[in-house]
Scaffold this active site. Sequence first.
Site, PDB file in Angstrom:
ATOM      1  N   ARG A  50       0.804  -1.651   0.045  1.00 46.17           N
ATOM      2  CA  ARG A  50      -0.164   0.170   0.295  1.00 46.17           C
ATOM      3  C   ARG A  50       0.824   1.384  -0.128  1.00 46.17           C
ATOM      4  NH1 ARG A  50      -4.542   0.826   4.995  1.00 46.17           N
ATOM      5  NH2 ARG A  50      -2.699   1.067   5.928  1.00 46.17           N
ATOM      6  N   LYS A 149      -2.366   7.539   1.658  1.00 51.21           N
ATOM      7  CA  LYS A 149      -2.085   6.885   2.583  1.00 51.21           C
ATOM      8  C   LYS A 149      -0.813   8.188   2.725  1.00 51.21           C
ATOM      9  CE  LYS A 149      -2.237   4.926   6.473  1.00 51.21           C
ATOM     10  NZ  LYS A 149      -3.358   5.726   7.124  1.00 51.21           N
ATOM     11  N   GLU A 182     -16.591   6.260   5.841  1.00 51.27           N
ATOM     12  CA  GLU A 182     -15.500   5.876   7.233  1.00 51.27           C
ATOM     13  C   GLU A 182     -15.523   6.435   7.554  1.00 51.27           C
ATOM     14  OE1 GLU A 182     -11.036   5.323   5.705  1.00 51.27           O
ATOM     15  OE2 GLU A 182     -11.477   7.387   4.683  1.00 51.27           O
TER      16      GLU A 182
HETATM   17  N1  PMP Z   1      -9.311   5.346   7.116  1.00 58.01           N
HETATM   18  C1  PMP Z   1      -8.837   5.695   7.641  1.00 58.01           C
HETATM   19  C2  PMP Z   1      -8.963   6.938   7.301  1.00 58.01           C
HETATM   20  C3  PMP Z   1      -6.841   5.316   8.271  1.00 58.01           C
HETATM   21  O1  PMP Z   1      -6.074   6.091   7.811  1.00 58.01           O
HETATM   22  C4  PMP Z   1      -6.988   3.761   8.206  1.00 58.01           C
HETATM   23  C5  PMP Z   1      -5.646   4.012   9.362  1.00 58.01           C
HETATM   24  N2  PMP Z   1      -5.541   4.594   9.824  1.00 58.01           N
HETATM   25  C6  PMP Z   1      -8.135   3.192   7.965  1.00 58.01           C
HETATM   26  C7  PMP Z   1      -8.612   3.571   7.889  1.00 58.01           C
HETATM   27  C8  PMP Z   1      -7.792   1.422   8.938  1.00 58.01           C
HETATM   28  O2  PMP Z   1      -6.571   1.373   8.084  1.00 58.01           O
HETATM   29  P1  PMP Z   1      -5.703   0.265   8.127  1.00 58.01           P
HETATM   30  O3  PMP Z   1      -7.033  -1.044   9.179  1.00 58.01           O
HETATM   31  O4  PMP Z   1      -5.094  -0.446   7.143  1.00 58.01           O
HETATM   32  O5  PMP Z   1      -4.903   0.885   9.024  1.00 58.01           O
END
Ligand code: PMP
Length: 288
Positions: A50, A149, A182
């Site tokens: 990622r 990210k 989200e």
């Molecule tokens: N959504 C956002 C905006 C995030 O920054 C993150 C990670 N902190 C997630 C969802 C969750 O992703 P992950 O399970 O890969 O940490």
Amino acid sequence: MKVYLDGQLVEKADAKISVFDHGLLYGDGIFEGIRIYDHNIFRLEEHLERFEFSAKALMLDLPWTRQEISDAVCETCRANGLKDGYIRLIATRGQGDLGLSPWSCPNPSLIVIADTIALYPPEHYEKGLKIVTVPTRRMNPAALSPAIKSLNYLNNIMAKMEARQFGALEAIMLNDQGLVAECTGDNVFIVHRGEILTPSAQQGALKGITRDSIFDIAKGLGLKIAEHELTRYDIWNAEECFLTGTGAEVIPVVALDGREIGDGKPGPIFKQILQAFHKRVREEGTRL
Ligand code: PMP
């Protein structure tokens, strides 16, 4: 604490980068948050992939191989004797001039911090979070893809601050169509008629690594799980709701905007998932 900075492990107090780094000037850079459980780095390969995708999306050429980045992550954990914790992997665009142009930054910087994190107080993992919907919308992918990210998290930070204004620790963010995208730093799941549902990346969800592992866990448990468009109506009518993220892990949600979800307690499917998650994180991963 030792921090990895451009090929060297330096003391925390010496871990400094230039004020001309475009990571600071413009939020031009990328990151990953990664967990380590009992010496196992959870889904390191997925995080590194990622990381590469985020870099590619920003046309940030990483001058390190995946193996070199992986070695830097492992080396930093070892140097700090980190057995359980949280790793922050960062690549900044690097030092340039004061213009926006990334072409003035020939050398990206690579940073690894190996530390601990506690996103929510422990009682919320038992009793569940009460969250709110905030007015700030998740970014339109045509403006900046929420799948990247990047070091520019202001959209999420605005939403996080709004959540706090309303007395909540986390918030549902809608996309510009009014669909659930989200939370500010977590993915959201509901249980509806026994089926686990979560918004897709097209609806503005980050392709969470924890989210992904929930799909594997649910399938392993014989539970139905799918990506689905969700509105607030679906959350109001859900039997259960929970959030996932590397920092948050898996946490139940028992109310949205002052309305109880289900019977206002963490539900049975959440508990099943949580138990399997705790088992899995200790079994799979890159052994240090
Ligand atoms: N959504 C956002 C905006 C995030 O920054 C993150 C990670 N902190 C997630 C969802 C969750 O992703 P992950 O399970 O890969 O940490």
